[in-house]
Write an enzyme that holds these catalytic residues in place. Structure first.
Site, PDB file in Angstrom:
ATOM      1  N   GLU A 210       0.867  -1.178   0.000  1.00 55.50           N
ATOM      2  CA  GLU A 210       0.000   0.000   0.000  1.00 55.50           C
ATOM      3  C   GLU A 210       0.900   1.223   0.000  1.00 55.50           C
ATOM      4  O   GLU A 210       1.490   1.570   1.026  1.00 55.50           O
ATOM      5  CB  GLU A 210      -0.926  -0.024   1.218  1.00 55.50           C
ATOM      6  CG  GLU A 210      -1.898  -1.200   1.244  1.00 55.50           C
ATOM      7  CD  GLU A 210      -2.855  -1.216   0.074  1.00 55.50           C
ATOM      8  OE1 GLU A 210      -3.056  -0.153  -0.563  1.00 55.50           O
ATOM      9  OE2 GLU A 210      -3.412  -2.288  -0.222  1.00 55.50           O
ATOM     10  N   CYS A 244      -1.816   9.319   2.702  1.00 56.77           N
ATOM     11  CA  CYS A 244      -1.424   8.788   1.388  1.00 56.77           C
ATOM     12  C   CYS A 244      -2.474   9.039   0.318  1.00 56.77           C
ATOM     13  O   CYS A 244      -2.143   9.086  -0.873  1.00 56.77           O
ATOM     14  CB  CYS A 244      -1.117   7.293   1.483  1.00 56.77           C
ATOM     15  SG  CYS A 244      -2.510   6.287   2.040  1.00 56.77           S
TER      16      CYS A 244
END
Length: 459
Positions: A210, A244
């Site tokens: 991720e 993010c």
């Protein structure tokens, strides 16, 4: 011998004794984990505040509340997710019964990031436990107070043969990666993700990565600018931009830019006041290294709002940059901080071309009043996940996957997708004994025409 060999050997022995396969054991651990998180809420929130001045409200909403929902979701559905699933048998196997079994990988390594250090350590752990794995959890060394509370929580909830925490810096992570794990789950930067992937490849270990990237936020002329500004200010500056999937930059129609900039400024002041540095709702940058990286973007000729910073407090005000071009440093890498550049487009084909020629972002956002056109436009682009007329909210629903695309990551998780990420799907075919056709056995002469006819019936 690698210093982690005894620990991993202990966990593998525990796994091979089938202790983790008992569903009730897994459920009891998940229940205990939730109970202990609830007991330690105040300590967890205090640790987050000490690490980067995250307010209790933001800490609870972004780091803890989601975990309660995730644990409840796994407890509710674990029996159904884990039971063998019968599928329609193939005529070529007649007579038979055919199943898909969910099997734990074994010993897994979870490497957590610093930006949401509690959430992104525990969330994959929940699924790993639910799926029946043993776990080594490596918290980020950049959030030492949260790492300590994680170590305490894990130690008090699990026996070390099942789950353990390893603290330390990047050298510790490197030594961990020298060992063979059955699955690695990493959340962090693309640069480090490549290192993780290379290490995993030596053992052919499957990974979930991720990562991140420059997530665009496109605003069309038909968009509700006031609502767009309100939602973007929240999504960009929560956690001081250290998210993010935060909008990395704004891509806006030229006609809309002046009004939109004024609205951005209005909502920053509405949310954080005129003295943002002393507002306890606004966090700090994680460390001096990231602070110094971010202030390189604060070129005076581009700053139209904010830009104030204080190295002693690792404070950078919410900042808007205008008249930015694609060659500027701020447009060369993921920002990961409270700096929001604005670029303009003449035609949406520019956006499509950019998406085709650059790394695929973890998120993509579009604000538009023409929903059908927006859906068709988003369908043409490649990215991990995104929203129309909002930001961040695609990670909330536990029924949909979350994950990257290309350089923004591989694999996905969230709800059942998390359980699947830590489970191998194993096929079992149970052939019956009461019929065994000779057609598949030698000799094969004169059988080819008949086989082709059978296959044609299966189309």
């Amino acid at each position: 011998m690698n210093s982690f060999y005894p620990l991993l050997h202990e966990q593998r022995t525990f796994f091979n004794a089938n202790h983790t396969l008992v569903l009730e054991n897994r459920k009891q651990l998940l229940t205990a984990l939730k109970t202990n998180i609830e007991k330690k809420e105040a300590k967890i929130l205090s640790a987050l505040q000490q690490d980067f001045k995250k307010s209790p409200f933001e800490g609870f909403v972004t780091e803890i509340s989601i975990l309660y929902l995730e644990i409840d979701n796994h407890l509710k559905n674990l029996n159904r997710w884990s039971r063998p699933k019968r599928v329609r048998s193939s005529l070529l196997n007649f007579p038979s019964s055919e199943y898909i079994y969910k099997q734990p990988y074994g010993s897994v390594l979870i490497i957590a990031p610093w930006n949401y250090p509690f959430l992104l350590a525990i969330r994959p752990l929940i699924a790993a436990i639910a799926a029946g794995n043993t776990v080594v959890l490596k918290p980020s060394e950049l959030t030492p107070y949260t790492a300590l509370i994680l170590e305490e929580l894990i130690r008090e909830t699990f026996q070390s043969e099942w789950v353990t925490t390893v603290l330390g810096d990047a050298d510790v992570t490197t030594k961990l990666l020298e060992n063979k794990f059955d699955k690695i789950f990493f959340t962090g930067s693309t640069q480090v993700g490549k290192i993780i992937y290379q290490s995993a490849a030596k053992h052919l270990t499957p990974v979930v990565l991720e990562l991140g990237g420059k997530s665009p936020c496109v605003i069309t002329e038909s968009a509700n600018l006031e609502l767009a500004a309100k939602r973007i200010v929240f999504g960009k500056f929560v956690n001081a931009g250290q998210t993010c999937i935060a909008p990395d930059f704004i891509w806006i129609a030229k006609k809309s830019k002046p009004k939109f900039i004024a609205l951005l400024q209005q909502y920053i002041l509405d949310f954080y006041g005129s003295d943002i540095q002393n507002n306890t709702d606004y966090p700090r940058i994680i460390n001096a290294k990231n602070f110094n990286r971010l202030i390189r973007y604060l070129q005076p000729e581009h700053i139209i709002f904010g830009g104030v910073h204080d190295v002693k407090e690792l404070y950078i005000a919410p900042t808007i940059l205008d008249n930015v071009n694609w060659q500027d440093p701020v447009m060369q890498e993921e920002i990961f901080g409270p700096v929001l550049p604005i670029v303009t487009y003449d035609d949406l084909e520019e956006v499509i071309l950019y998406n085709q020629q650059n790394a695929k972002p973890l998120a993509f956002y579009m604000f538009s009043g023409e929903i059908e056109k927006a859906k068709k436009f988003m369908d043409k682009l490649q990215f991990g996940g995104g929203c129309i007329n909002d930001v961040l909210s695609h990670i909330i629903n536990l029924r949909v996957p979350f994950g990257g695309f290309g350089e923004s990551g591989m694999g996905n998780y969230n709800g059942k997708f998390s359980f699947d990420a830590f489970s191998h799907s194993k096929t079992i075919v149970h052939r019956k004994n009461w019929l065994d056709l000779k057609m598949k056995y030698p000799p094969y002469q004169n059988k080819l025409t008949f086989i082709k006819k059978i296959l044609s019936l299966l189309k």
